[in-house]
Design an enzyme around this catalytic site. Sequence first.
Site, PDB file in Angstrom:
ATOM      1  N   HIS A   9       0.888  -1.232   0.151  1.00 37.23           N
ATOM      2  CA  HIS A   9      -0.066  -0.042  -0.001  1.00 37.23           C
ATOM      3  C   HIS A   9       0.867   1.214   0.027  1.00 37.23           C
ATOM      4  O   HIS A   9       0.452   2.327  -0.436  1.00 37.23           O
ATOM      5  CB  HIS A   9      -1.056  -0.051   1.182  1.00 37.23           C
ATOM      6  CG  HIS A   9      -0.471  -0.328   2.440  1.00 37.23           C
ATOM      7  ND1 HIS A   9      -0.160  -1.411   3.055  1.00 37.23           N
ATOM      8  CD2 HIS A   9      -0.098   0.638   3.232  1.00 37.23           C
ATOM      9  CE1 HIS A   9       0.380  -1.254   4.316  1.00 37.23           C
ATOM     10  NE2 HIS A   9       0.516   0.005   4.668  1.00 37.23           N
ATOM     11  N   GLU A  35      -7.529 -14.223  -7.618  1.00 39.12           N
ATOM     12  CA  GLU A  35      -6.103 -13.936  -6.821  1.00 39.12           C
ATOM     13  C   GLU A  35      -5.564 -15.239  -6.198  1.00 39.12           C
ATOM     14  O   GLU A  35      -4.479 -15.165  -5.777  1.00 39.12           O
ATOM     15  CB  GLU A  35      -6.263 -12.746  -5.925  1.00 39.12           C
ATOM     16  CG  GLU A  35      -6.913 -11.487  -6.549  1.00 39.12           C
ATOM     17  CD  GLU A  35      -7.166 -10.470  -5.501  1.00 39.12           C
ATOM     18  OE1 GLU A  35      -5.990  -9.337  -5.661  1.00 39.12           O
ATOM     19  OE2 GLU A  35      -8.005 -10.222  -4.508  1.00 39.12           O
ATOM     20  N   ASP A  60      -1.569 -10.421  -6.502  1.00 39.60           N
ATOM     21  CA  ASP A  60      -1.835 -11.331  -5.491  1.00 39.60           C
ATOM     22  C   ASP A  60      -1.848 -12.965  -5.937  1.00 39.60           C
ATOM     23  O   ASP A  60      -1.193 -13.960  -5.578  1.00 39.60           O
ATOM     24  CB  ASP A  60      -3.159 -11.092  -4.708  1.00 39.60           C
ATOM     25  CG  ASP A  60      -2.831 -10.427  -3.808  1.00 39.60           C
ATOM     26  OD1 ASP A  60      -1.888 -10.411  -3.057  1.00 39.60           O
ATOM     27  OD2 ASP A  60      -3.675  -9.288  -3.561  1.00 39.60           O
ATOM     28  N   CYS A  65      -6.222  -6.613 -13.711  1.00 37.31           N
ATOM     29  CA  CYS A  65      -6.110  -5.209 -12.966  1.00 37.31           C
ATOM     30  C   CYS A  65      -4.946  -5.084 -12.078  1.00 37.31           C
ATOM     31  O   CYS A  65      -4.594  -4.131 -11.500  1.00 37.31           O
ATOM     32  CB  CYS A  65      -7.184  -4.771 -12.064  1.00 37.31           C
ATOM     33  SG  CYS A  65      -7.731  -5.848 -10.695  1.00 37.31           S
TER      34      CYS A  65
END
Length: 758
Positions: free
Chosen positions: A373, A613, A637, A684
Amino acid sequence: MKKRNVDLVCDIAELISLAEEGGNRKELMQSVVTSVAKHMMADVCSVYIYDEEEKKLILRATQGLDRSAIGQVKLKLGEGITGRAIRELRPICVGTASKSSSYKFFPGIHEEEYEAFLAVPILRGLRRIGVLVVQAKETNYFTPNDVKALRAIAAQLATMIENVQLLSEARLEASAPAVASVKKPTTESIIRGRSASTGTARGRAFTLDSGQSESCLLPDPDAPPHTAADFEEAIKKTARQIDKLQVQTSEKLADVAVLIFSAHLLILEDKQFAGRIADLIQTDIPALKAISIVVNEYVEIFSKSKMPLIREKVLDVKDLGNRLIRNLLNEQADECDYRGQIIIAHELLPSDILKLSAENVEGFIVSSGVTSHNAIICRSLGIPMVAVSRELADGIPDGEELLMDAEQGIIYLRPSSEVYAKYRGLDEAWKALHNASDMEEQTVTKCGERVHIFANINLLSDLPPARRFKAEGVGLYRSEFPFIVRNDFPTEEEQFAIYKKLVDQMDGRRVTFRTLDIGGDKMLSYYSNVTEANPFLGMRAIRFSLQNKDIFCHQLRAFLRAGAGGGSRIMFPLISSVDDFVAARDIVYECMDELEREGVPFSRETELGVMMELPSAVEVADELAQEADFLSIGSNDLIQYMLAVDRTNEQVSKLYLAHHPAILRAINRIVSAGITHEKDVSICGDLSADPRMLPFLLGVGLRNFSIDMVNAPTVQRLVSGIKIEDAEEIANSLLDFGRISEIEAYLVDHSLVPETEA
Ligand code: PEP
Ligand code: MG
C-alpha cells in the site's frame, strides 16, 4: 552450425551482472562484442558509443575490425548505416551494404569485405547511448530474429553502459588534480535499491526515522540564544502553518486526508508539551535544546506504547519538533516544509506519506522493505520511492545532495553536473513518452479489434489524470485507503460522499468498486491488536468483510447508493471458493432489500464480480464464472499466492515471475472460463501494463485492461501494433512451455520491436 541467440542473451545477462559489481568498462565491452560475434556467427561485432559533447559516435570495442581503430573511428549523426541507426532511433538491417546509399566504409580497418550489416541503437528511453553493429561477409546474412536478439542485448547494454559510464566519470573526476579541473569537485557514488514508485527526485537527504528517538533534528550548538517569547512565537507560527496545511490537504485529498494533521495540533496545544519546553527554557536551557529534549521524551513514550495508534504518532511529534526548531531558527520564512528534501526512513505509514507529500517532500528512501500500500500510495501521489538495505540507508549522511532514479532504483550521492544533465534529458524523454495528449479515444489492435483501457484508482486524486488519459472507466477502485489513514472506520455517509465523487467524476463511465482489502500488509491500527503469524494467509480482504458484517454492510450500502444511476459494479477481493462469493453476494442482496425498504435509491442491476487472486479460485474458475457477473484477475496476488512468493519481500523478488508457466496457464484458464460462460473478464494487477506480456494477454482473449493510467499511452501504442492472430500464436506457444527458461528465451525473441528495414 546454427546461430545461438538465446545463449547469447544469457551470456550478456551474465556480463551485465559482472558490470553491476563494478568492472573495467573497456574489458566488458570487448567481452560483449566477442560474445555477440561468436554466438551470432558474425564476422564482425562492434560497439560505438555516442559522445554528447562531440555529437559523434566513437568506436569503443570491436571483434573482427582492426583494433587500432578503437577511439579513432568517429561518425556523425546520420553518417553511414551506423550513424543513421542512431539518428533515426531504430535498427537498420541491410543485406548488401556496398549497394546501400548510406554505406560508408573506413579505409584501413578492413571493413570493405563485409556485406551484411545490422546496426541496432542502444537507447535509454529516447536518449542515445550508442550503436551495436554486426557485419558478415555473406550477403543477406542477418534475419529478423537476429534483429530481435540484438535489440534485446542493446536494451540490456544501455543500462550497463550508462552506469559504468557514470561510475568511471565519477572516478575520473575524483582522481583529477583539482587545479586542472574546471568542473565541480565531486566524489559521486551510487547506491542501488529497488524501485517502489517511479520517477526522479533531486534533493538533500533528511533522515526521519520513526523508530529511533535520536533522529529528531539536533540543534546547532552555536545557534543564537532564544527567549521564551521567541518560543511562544514559534509555537503560534507552527500552529498557523499546520492549520493551513490541513485545509490545503483536505481540499486536495478529500477522501483520505480529513484531519490528517490533527495529532500535530493536539500535541502542540498540549500544555504538557509546550509547557514543559517553556519550563526548561526558564531554567536557562537553550530553547532549541529544550525542544529537542521534550520531543525525544515524547518519541520515547510513543514508540514504547502497546497501542499501534499511539506508536503511529512518533513521526508526527518528530515532524513537529523539526518545524518548531526551523521556525525558531528562521523567523522570516513563512513556509516550513520538506521541499528540496528526500526523506530517508526506516519505516513509513501511508498516513506519513500523505502528510509528507502535503509538505512537498521530493522523494523517499526506505529501508525496511516496501509494503504494497505504501508503493501504491506513492505511485498515486507521483512521489518516487526506492527501497534500500538498512546498512546502505544508514550510510547516507544527512544533508547529502542526492539524485534518485526511482525507475532503476539508483541513488546518486553528490551527483556530477553530467548526471544532472543526463537526467534532465531523461525526464523530458519520459514526459514525451507518457504524453496524455497523444492518446486516442479508443484503443484498437492492428487488425481492428477493440481493447478497453480502464483506470486503477487508489485515491480520488487519481481521477483527473484518469480522465486526461481517456480512461473508459474505473476497472479497480481500491477502497481501503480512506480506511487505512483514519483513526476509525469511516461512516456510511463519509464513504458515500467519496464513492459518489468517484462515480460523478467518471461521468457515466463504468466504475468497478472493490470491497475492503485490508489485512496482509494493510493493517488498520485502530481495529485490532492481534498480530497474526502469517497475515497474508490470515484475516484479509473478503474474509475480514464476511467476519465483520456491519462494516461490510456500511460499505456495500455506500457503494450501492453511489451507483444508483447504474453502470457501477462491485467486486470482492481474495475469493477462494464459490461459497465465499455466494456468501458475499447474499449480503449484497440483504443490503439491497434494506435500501429498498428504506426507499433509498440504488440499482438492482449492479453487477457482482470475483477477483481471481488465489490458486483455489483458479481451480473453480468455471463455477465462479458461472455464478458471478464478471471476473477480474488480480495478478499481483495471483503471482504471490500461486508461487508462494511474498510480493513485498526483496529477498525473494527474483522468484516473483509473472511469466512462470503456472501463471500463464492460470490466466488462460480464467479467461477461458469467462469466455465459456459469456462473462466479462478483465485484468487489474501490474501485469496488465507489462509490455512484454501484452501479446500473451491479448492472445488468450483478454480485452479489458485496468492499469495505472500513466502507462496508458504506452499500452495503447503497443496494442495498436499487435495483430490478434499473431498474439494468439504467441500465447499458444507460451502455453506449451513447461519451463521458465523456455518462456524467457521465447519472450526475448518475440519482444515488441519496431519494424526494421529489410
Ligand atoms: C492484485 O492483487 O493484482 C490487485 C490488483 O490487488 P492489490 O494490488 O490491491 O492487492
Ligand atoms: Mg490483490
